[in-house]
Design an enzyme around this catalytic site. Structure first.
Site, PDB file in Angstrom:
ATOM      1  N   GLY A 277      39.794  22.049 -18.118  1.00 37.15           N
ATOM      2  CA  GLY A 277      39.892  22.875 -18.880  1.00 37.15           C
ATOM      3  C   GLY A 277      40.524  24.199 -18.288  1.00 37.15           C
ATOM      4  N   ALA A 278      40.037  24.434 -16.957  1.00 38.00           N
ATOM      5  CA  ALA A 278      40.216  25.592 -16.183  1.00 38.00           C
ATOM      6  C   ALA A 278      39.722  25.722 -14.954  1.00 38.00           C
ATOM      7  CB  ALA A 278      39.796  26.819 -17.101  1.00 38.00           C
ATOM      8  N   GLU A 314      34.953  30.823 -16.599  1.00 35.45           N
ATOM      9  CA  GLU A 314      35.445  31.363 -15.169  1.00 35.45           C
ATOM     10  C   GLU A 314      35.283  32.662 -14.758  1.00 35.45           C
ATOM     11  OE1 GLU A 314      36.545  28.500 -14.140  1.00 35.45           O
ATOM     12  OE2 GLU A 314      36.408  27.412 -16.274  1.00 35.45           O
TER      13      GLU A 314
HETATM   14  N1  BES Z   1      35.119  24.595 -11.614  1.00 34.46           N
HETATM   15  C1  BES Z   1      35.570  24.124 -12.635  1.00 34.46           C
HETATM   16  C2  BES Z   1      36.813  23.197 -12.889  1.00 34.46           C
HETATM   17  C3  BES Z   1      36.719  21.918 -12.521  1.00 34.46           C
HETATM   18  C4  BES Z   1      36.347  20.754 -13.130  1.00 34.46           C
HETATM   19  C5  BES Z   1      37.251  21.543 -11.015  1.00 34.46           C
HETATM   20  C6  BES Z   1      36.181  19.622 -12.523  1.00 34.46           C
HETATM   21  C7  BES Z   1      37.217  20.385 -10.614  1.00 34.46           C
HETATM   22  C8  BES Z   1      36.771  19.196 -11.339  1.00 34.46           C
HETATM   23  C9  BES Z   1      35.476  25.195 -13.901  1.00 34.46           C
HETATM   24  O1  BES Z   1      34.983  26.231 -13.607  1.00 34.46           O
HETATM   25  C10 BES Z   1      35.160  24.433 -15.065  1.00 34.46           C
HETATM   26  O2  BES Z   1      33.824  23.979 -15.212  1.00 34.46           O
HETATM   27  N2  BES Z   1      36.047  24.119 -16.097  1.00 34.46           N
HETATM   28  C11 BES Z   1      35.423  23.431 -17.431  1.00 34.46           C
HETATM   29  C12 BES Z   1      35.617  24.220 -18.571  1.00 34.46           C
HETATM   30  C13 BES Z   1      34.194  25.113 -18.633  1.00 34.46           C
HETATM   31  C14 BES Z   1      34.415  26.154 -19.671  1.00 34.46           C
HETATM   32  C15 BES Z   1      33.147  24.218 -18.937  1.00 34.46           C
HETATM   33  C16 BES Z   1      36.455  22.242 -17.671  1.00 34.46           C
HETATM   34  O3  BES Z   1      37.288  22.158 -16.773  1.00 34.46           O
HETATM   35  O4  BES Z   1      35.993  21.493 -18.358  1.00 34.46           O
HETATM   36 ZN    ZN Z   2      32.946  26.076 -13.998  1.00 35.00          ZN
END
Ligand code: BES
Ligand code: ZN
Length: 859
Positions: A277-278, A314
């Site tokens: 997602g981000a 984020e």
């Molecule tokens: N750190 C994660 C991104 C990530 C996810 C990196 C999996 C590597 C593997 C980011 O902060 C995150 O948690 N993103 C979520 C969205 C959030 C609002 C729960 C995501 O990407 O689903």
């Molecule tokens: Zn996260």
């Protein structure tokens, strides 16, 4: 935990972790990406400390060619005599032929790599402009372990260093990295060099680079840091919402943590292709477009909420994760559970009317659905090889983690909790921490025994069900706990938690609240007066389920109006879970559901509908008409009350409720009138988009797809391609998986492997197809047939998520099990086992209830 460790005694830590003899202090990295050939050249000079004299340096690198490596210290200069790449362990070993003495050195490496199409490391992305012209972008995604694809590095979270990045790019492109631009100069060959300021000390997985024809909004100043939204050309009108929540949450967190934002600027960047997602890169947060860019006027409330959630999440990471980072991936919850918890706090403060903590009940329940499996895991869980880190990004880390933090926050009091968090961050800023450090800070600041309480939630798998019955001899309640599981245990489970139980009781003396820490199997709660009803888990913050003795349940269900929405939510959800576990007969749930016909809360309805959706998934086709009739009966009163158009003075939750009620009536309930009305309204919407309340639009689309034929399919596919914003694109794309005609669904299957659908979306489209009762068997055969292609094509981290779709394959359990026995999923952690166990649960339910289901539904 202990037996896991015993099992690895034959393998030394060195097989998994970089040697600690050499560590980085500062990276100076210069990259020259070529967006035409999809390659890049790089050179880096790393200030390193040699801790023990050594003749070799081992660091991470994968899919890189290393052309040269030199170490220097004062007059001494040694060129590597051998560079050995070890693709299995994703490492490079640089041998120097002579011993490097302890102390500071400079290591210079020249290398080359590729801009891959796998949405990790340094990768390429592309988009078409309105004239159909293709444009290219290069972006990075390093978490968990892919910085090593962009430059050789010590790619472990504890090896923090500062980064000074320079980029050489075409004159007409824009580049963004973690920090502000320090200087820029034209090279005279059509390219320019951009030098960014040095970052704070941070982990390698947080470095970021984005290159392309990007545009940025005007910066908003947030406590001295300029915040911008960055996007490909033409999307400026979709940035306002993110700018608002971005500025709000950044300010909110710097106040909450009482620490100023650690970066020098903050860009929120929408990338056309993005695996998750981000990503919380310090100062340069990257997003998929649906999670950042939104049209405020046409988006539904949940689409807007999604953007608010992700941006807040984020931003919260800028402190939790970026300023203070877990030592190793076993502690990932310190990043993700906190960011999820903080996301709720900020969004709740921004839009209190959204009641974000009530809708968090849905996430808590989803975490419990996994945590009630024998194949669950503790929130903190041993990670040996870095390649196992990917398996940690799951609902247990995020949602269970956030839920137990909320439970602790409520137990300590919000301000006590905040002070402890702020202390923890200050103590460990620019460094790394472990779970025990968090307990130290919380104990120091609150004076409460936090460790004892929390260790039972963080280091044990599963959660308890708290049963309550009248205490013998009258006054009071008897509470008892045991682990909750859907399937029977092989041996008796004696796990215990320290459960902070909040009980709300009505006696002849009125309503009162009682707090008790249940840390043994049983405890008695003394209650003066005669109990009329009692509710366990008042406020709904506890990560446990409740079960009532029959007389207590009867009393409680007669007093629904006296319960808060989250408490009614928990009552429905807990009762349903008990049915799935075989503890409570289905008939009892169905009887209870009838009592909710006049329910007005959105999330309580979500809990009710989730149960009926589950039934839809497990029943035989022959029983479906009975289910549909039952759903129509359940929804009739609410649908009549809500009508099809907004009522004067109604709040957003009500219009959202209307959408889910009517949406369910026209799909799950297969209601003909609802379908006709939806068609009519959708036609009006086509002529005048403002004629339909915006929350209703996604529901109309789903009803039309459910009942649609070729004409609708063609139209929706066109709409997907011509979408004016990311949310519209997503609505129409996913609608193509919810038609009910096999030949149309086959066309959608084909799309999952075509260039029509981005690989960031295709696995989730496949997930939806696996869940569609009309085509699930065929979707499964399609998946098996194309498995290798999918593995090759889709981002690695999406494969376990796609496979979640298998839990609906109730007629194919053996076949599914066999398939995964021979097809191991990388980065899956325990998730595939969990999906298989959920399938087992569904099949067990089907065979247990199957015969009487139809009768029950008609009853
Ligand atoms: N750190 C994660 C991104 C990530 C996810 C990196 C999996 C590597 C593997 C980011 O902060 C995150 O948690 N993103 C979520 C969205 C959030 C609002 C729960 C995501 O990407 O689903
Ligand atoms: Zn996260």
């Amino acid at each position: 935990m202990h037996d896991q460790e015993a099992a690895v005694t034959s393998v030394t830590a060195e097989d998994y972790r970089l040697p600690t003899s050499v560590t980085p202090e500062r990276y100076e990295i210069r990259l020259s990406p070529d967006l035409r050939s999809f390659t890049f050249a790089g050179e880096e000079t790393v200030a390193i400390t040699v801790h023990q004299p050594t003749a070799e340096i081992v660091l991470n690198a994968i899919e890189l060619e290393i052309d040269r490596a030199v170490v220097e210290r004062g007059e001494r200069r040694l060129t590597a005599t051998a560079v050995e790449l070890d693709p299995t362990n994703e490492r490079a070993r640089l041998r120097f032929g002579e011993t490097l003495a302890a102390g500071s050195w400079r290591l210079t490496i020249a290398f080359r790599g590729i801009l891959n199409d796998k949405l990790h490391g340094f990768y390429r992305s592309q988009y078409k402009d309105s004239a159909g012209q293709i444009h290219r972008v290069a972006a990075t995604q390093f978490e968990a372990t892919d910085a090593r694809r962009a430059f050789p590095c010590w790619d472990e979270p504890a090896l923090k260093a500062s980064f000074k990045v320079s980029l050489v790019i075409d004159d007409d492109l824009t580049a963004i990295s973690n920090t502000a631009i320090e200087r820029e100069r034209r090279l005279g060959d059509g390219r320019k060099e951009i030098v960014f300021k040095e970052t704070i000390r941070m982990s390698s997985y947080l470095a970021a680079i984005v290159v392309g024809e990007f545009e940025a909004t005007e910066a908003v100043d947030v406590g001295g840091a300029p915040l911008r939204i960055v996007h490909v050309p033409g999307k400026r009108p979709l940035t306002n919402w993110a700018r608002e929540i971005g500025a709000f949450s950044l300010k909110f967190f710097s106040d909450y943590y009482a620490i100023k934002y650690p970066g020098d600027k903050l860009d929120l960047i929408a990338i056309p292709d993005f695996a998750s997602g981000a990503m919380e890169n310090l100062g340069a947060i990257t997003f998929r477009e649906t999670a950042l860019l939104v049209d405020e006027k046409s988006a539904s409330r949940s689409e807007l909420e999604r953007v608010a959630d992700v941006v807040s999440h984020e931003n919260a990471h800028m402190w939790f994760g970026d300023l203070v980072t877990m030592k190793w991936w076993n502690g990932l919850w310190l990043n993700e559970a906190f960011a999820t918890f903080m996301e709720m706090l900020a969004v709740d403060a921004w839009k209190p009317q959204w009641q974000r903590w009530v809708s968090f009940g849905v996430s808590r329940a989803a975490a419990m659905a996994v945590d009630a499996l024998h194949s669950t895991r503790p929130i903190e869980y041993t990670v040996r090889a870095a390649s196992e880190a990917g398996g940690m990004f799951d609902i247990l880390t995020y949602e269970k983690g956030a839920a137990v933090l909320r439970m602790l926050e409520q137990y300590l009091g919000a301000e006590e909790f905040r002070k402890g968090i702020s202390l923890y961050l200050r103590k460990h800023q620019y460094a790394n921490a472990e779970t025990t450090d968090l307990w130290d800070a919380l104990e120091e600041s609150s004076g409460q025994p936090v460790r004892k309480l929390m260790d039972s939630w963080i280091f044990q798998p599963g959660f308890p069900i708290v049963s309550v019955r009248p205490a013998s001899g009258g006054r009071g309640l008897m509470l008892s706990q045991r682990r909750f599981a859907y399937l029977p245990e092989n041996q008796p489970n004696t796990q215990l938690w320290r459960v902070p139980v909040m009980v709300k009781v009505r006696t002849d003396g009125g309503v009162s609240t009682h707090k008790i820490l249940l840390n043994e199997t049983e405890a008695t709660l003394e209650v003066p007066g005669r109990i009329e009803w009692a509710l366990v888990n008042q406020g709904g913050h506890g990560f446990y389920r409740s079960r009532y003795a029959p007389e207590l349940l009867d009393a409680l269900t007669s007093a629904l109006a006296e319960l808060a929405p989250i408490e009614r939510f928990a009552l429905v959800n807990d009762t349903w879970a008990a049915v799935v576990a075989g503890l409570t007969p289905l008939g009892e749930f169905l009887k209870m559901a009838r009592l909710f016909r006049d329910e007005t809360d959105l999330n309580v309805w979500r809990a009710l509908l989730a149960a009926f959706n589950y039934l839809d998934m497990v029943i035989e086709d022959a029983a479906r008409p009975a289910l549909q009739a039952r759903v129509r009966e359940l929804l009739a009163a609410a649908a009549a009350r809500l009508e099809w158009t907004p009522q004067r003075g109604e709040d957003e939750l009500q219009s959202q409720l209307r959408a889910i009620i009517l949406g369910a009536l026209g799909t799950l309930g297969a209601d003909g009138d609802c379908r006709d009305r939806a068609r009519e309204l959708y036609a009006n919407y086509g002529r005048d988009a403002s004629s339909v309340e915006r929350n209703l639009v996604p529901a109309l689309i789903s009803i039309l797809a459910y009942n649609g034929g070729e004409a609708e399919y063609r139209e929706f596919k066109e709409n997907f391609k011509a979408a004016r914003n990311p949310q519209e694109e997503q609505r129409y794309l996913f609608s193509l998986a919810s038609f009910r005609r096999l030949e149309l669904l086959r066309a959608t299957m084909d799309m999952t492997l075509s260039d029509e659908v981005r690989t960031q979306n295709a696995p989730y489209l496949m997930h939806s197809l696996l869940n569609n009762t009309i085509c699930r068997e065929e979707a499964w055969r399609f998946l098996k047939r194309n498995w290798d292609k999918m593995i090759e094509r889709y981002p690695e981290n999406s494969i376990p998520r796609m496979c979640e779709g298998i839990i609906a394959l109730v007629t194919l359990e053996d076949e599914v099990r066999e398939f995964f026995a021979t097809h191991k999923v990388k980065q899956g952690g325990k998730t595939i086992d969990q999906h298989l166990e959920r399938l087992r649960v569904a099949v067990a339910f089907r065979s247990r209830e199957g015969a009487n289901l139809e009768r029950e539904l008609k009853g």
